[in-house]
Design an enzyme around this catalytic site. Structure first.
Site, PDB file in Angstrom:
ATOM      1  N   SER A  86       1.042  -1.360   0.087  1.00  0.00           N
ATOM      2  CA  SER A  86       0.008  -0.022   0.086  1.00  0.00           C
ATOM      3  C   SER A  86       0.850   1.250   0.105  1.00  0.00           C
ATOM      4  O   SER A  86       2.093   1.185  -0.454  1.00  0.00           O
ATOM      5  CB  SER A  86      -0.819  -0.088   1.153  1.00  0.00           C
ATOM      6  OG  SER A  86       0.011  -0.135   2.389  1.00  0.00           O
ATOM      7  N   LEU A  87       0.318   2.287   0.659  1.00  0.00           N
ATOM      8  CA  LEU A  87       0.923   3.738   0.582  1.00  0.00           C
ATOM      9  C   LEU A  87       1.404   4.059  -0.660  1.00  0.00           C
ATOM     10  O   LEU A  87       2.483   4.796  -1.010  1.00  0.00           O
ATOM     11  CB  LEU A  87       2.318   3.524   1.542  1.00  0.00           C
ATOM     12  CG  LEU A  87       2.418   3.188   2.793  1.00  0.00           C
ATOM     13  CD1 LEU A  87       3.505   3.130   3.534  1.00  0.00           C
ATOM     14  CD2 LEU A  87       1.476   4.082   3.666  1.00  0.00           C
ATOM     15  N   CYS A  88       0.341   4.099  -1.392  1.00  0.00           N
ATOM     16  CA  CYS A  88       0.626   4.577  -3.111  1.00  0.00           C
ATOM     17  C   CYS A  88      -0.728   5.318  -3.418  1.00  0.00           C
ATOM     18  O   CYS A  88      -1.086   5.248  -4.288  1.00  0.00           O
ATOM     19  CB  CYS A  88       0.901   3.267  -3.959  1.00  0.00           C
ATOM     20  SG  CYS A  88      -0.131   2.031  -3.839  1.00  0.00           S
ATOM     21  N   GLY A  89      -1.573   6.127  -2.291  1.00  0.00           N
ATOM     22  CA  GLY A  89      -2.516   6.979  -2.799  1.00  0.00           C
ATOM     23  C   GLY A  89      -3.698   5.942  -3.111  1.00  0.00           C
ATOM     24  O   GLY A  89      -3.978   5.114  -2.598  1.00  0.00           O
ATOM     25  N   PHE A  91      -4.325   4.199  -5.923  1.00  0.00           N
ATOM     26  CA  PHE A  91      -3.727   3.588  -7.001  1.00  0.00           C
ATOM     27  C   PHE A  91      -4.577   1.947  -6.980  1.00  0.00           C
ATOM     28  O   PHE A  91      -5.374   1.807  -7.784  1.00  0.00           O
ATOM     29  CB  PHE A  91      -2.331   3.039  -6.941  1.00  0.00           C
ATOM     30  CG  PHE A  91      -1.735   2.015  -8.015  1.00  0.00           C
ATOM     31  CD1 PHE A  91      -1.651   2.248  -9.245  1.00  0.00           C
ATOM     32  CD2 PHE A  91      -1.690   0.651  -7.657  1.00  0.00           C
ATOM     33  CE1 PHE A  91      -1.170   1.486 -10.247  1.00  0.00           C
ATOM     34  CE2 PHE A  91      -1.209  -0.196  -8.477  1.00  0.00           C
ATOM     35  CZ  PHE A  91      -0.912   0.259  -9.658  1.00  0.00           C
TER      36      PHE A  91
END
Length: 322
Positions: A86-89, A91
């Site tokens: 995760s940690l990709c907005g 996406f």
């Protein structure tokens, strides 16, 4: 009002978080550059092969294969590209939302007639939660794109489509246009859609990792000017083909190559889009941390100044009373 010690502890906490987000942004930027190089090395071959094959199919009246003839859809396969982490907005959320919309469109077929090829752990978890049929475990492809695995998936899909086990294959992924622009895309892989040839968007900016608003505006204007020039210099499709040894042999060799290259291109696009989205998300988090630090430092200085002023007033007040 919080004490000086509480503000100081929060400043230290935000500073620590900022170091993490800044480091993650740098790592994502490095991975994005590597993904851009992979796309740049592969893209010319895939684009030209697709153009040749589709213009050939469009110009030859009898150029039909089992892979280009549509039929009533009774069973569908979806190849969905997401990420393992995760940690990709937004996406992964955007991909899962489009996958859900596509599944709803085919809901009349029944869950048993919808097969998902989950590229990435996030998709695999969603498929398991929805109780849909998964074609296997492809989580490693999301982190390490591999053309050989894509050939295996393409071969499996091609055999099932040719035998009639699957009537339609669709791809759901992010098309990488630039570091600041990833376009959520849904397209048909099988049967081969000839009408898409002149509508495909192959424009990509593979030379920059900049994702600022000014850069995005510049790229948009440059794309509009490029589109205008292309409209002025439209060339007719070359429909004068000499086929050797025969049409069936040519098509039977080109179409499998096109299918696995389209799968591989979508995989590289998704991989680059993931790193670009994570880079932008971490840059935003770092900027927010900088703004929060500025406000906390201002609050700390104000509280410290207020404490010093109070002490001075107590001293002055004590001196006057004495």
């Amino acid at each position: 009002m919080p004490s000086l010690k509480e503000i100081k502890n929060r400043i230290a906490s935000v500073n620590s978080t900022r170091k993490i987000t800044s480091a993650m942004k740098m790592v994502a930027s490095s991975k994005l550059h590597h993904a851009q190089v992979m796309i740049e090395n592969m893209l010319p071959y895939e684009t030209m092969l697709e153009h040749i094959l589709k213009t050939f199919l469009a110009s030859e009246a009898d150029a039909e294969t089992i892979y280009s003839i549509g039929r009533p859809v009774k069973r569908v396969a979806l190849v969905v590209y997401a990420s393992n982490s995760s940690l990709c907005g937004g996406f992964n959320a955007n991909i899962l939302k489009m996958m859900q919309q596509t599944i709803d469109e085919y809901a009349h077929l029944g869950k048993e007639n919808i097969v998902i090829y989950p590229i990435g752990r996030k998709v695999a978890e969603k498929v398991q939660k929805l109780g849909l049929k998964s074609a296997g475990n492809f989580t490693t492809l999301a982190d390490k794109p591999n053309v050989h695995d894509c050939i295996g998936i393409a071969h499996e899909l091609g055999e099932q489509f040719a035998s009639g086990d699957i009537d339609r294959v669709e791809l759901i992924y992010h098309h990488f246009k630039s570091a600041g622009s990833q376009i959520l895309t849904r397209k048909t892989l099988l049967p081969i859609d000839i009408s898409e040839e002149l509508q495909r968007d192959h424009e990509r900016d593979l030379s920059s990792n900049v994702a600022t608003l000014q850069a995005q505006e510049y790229l948009r204007k440059r794309g509009e000017r490029k589109g205008e020039r292309q409209e002025d210099n439209v060339k007719p499709l070359n429909d004068n083909f000499i086929v050797e040894p025969d049409m069936n042999t040519v098509l039977s060799n080109l179409i499998p190559k096109l299918v696995h290259l389209m799968l591989y291109t979508a995989l590289l696009d998704s991989n680059a889009s993931e790193h670009a989205a994570r880079m932008v998300a971490m840059q935003t988090a770092t900027d927010n941390a900088d703004e929060l630090l500025r406000e906390l430092n201002l609050q700390y200085n104000k509280s410290r100044q207020q404490a010093i002023t109070s002490e001075l007033l107590d001293i002055v007040g004590g001196s006057v009373n004495n």
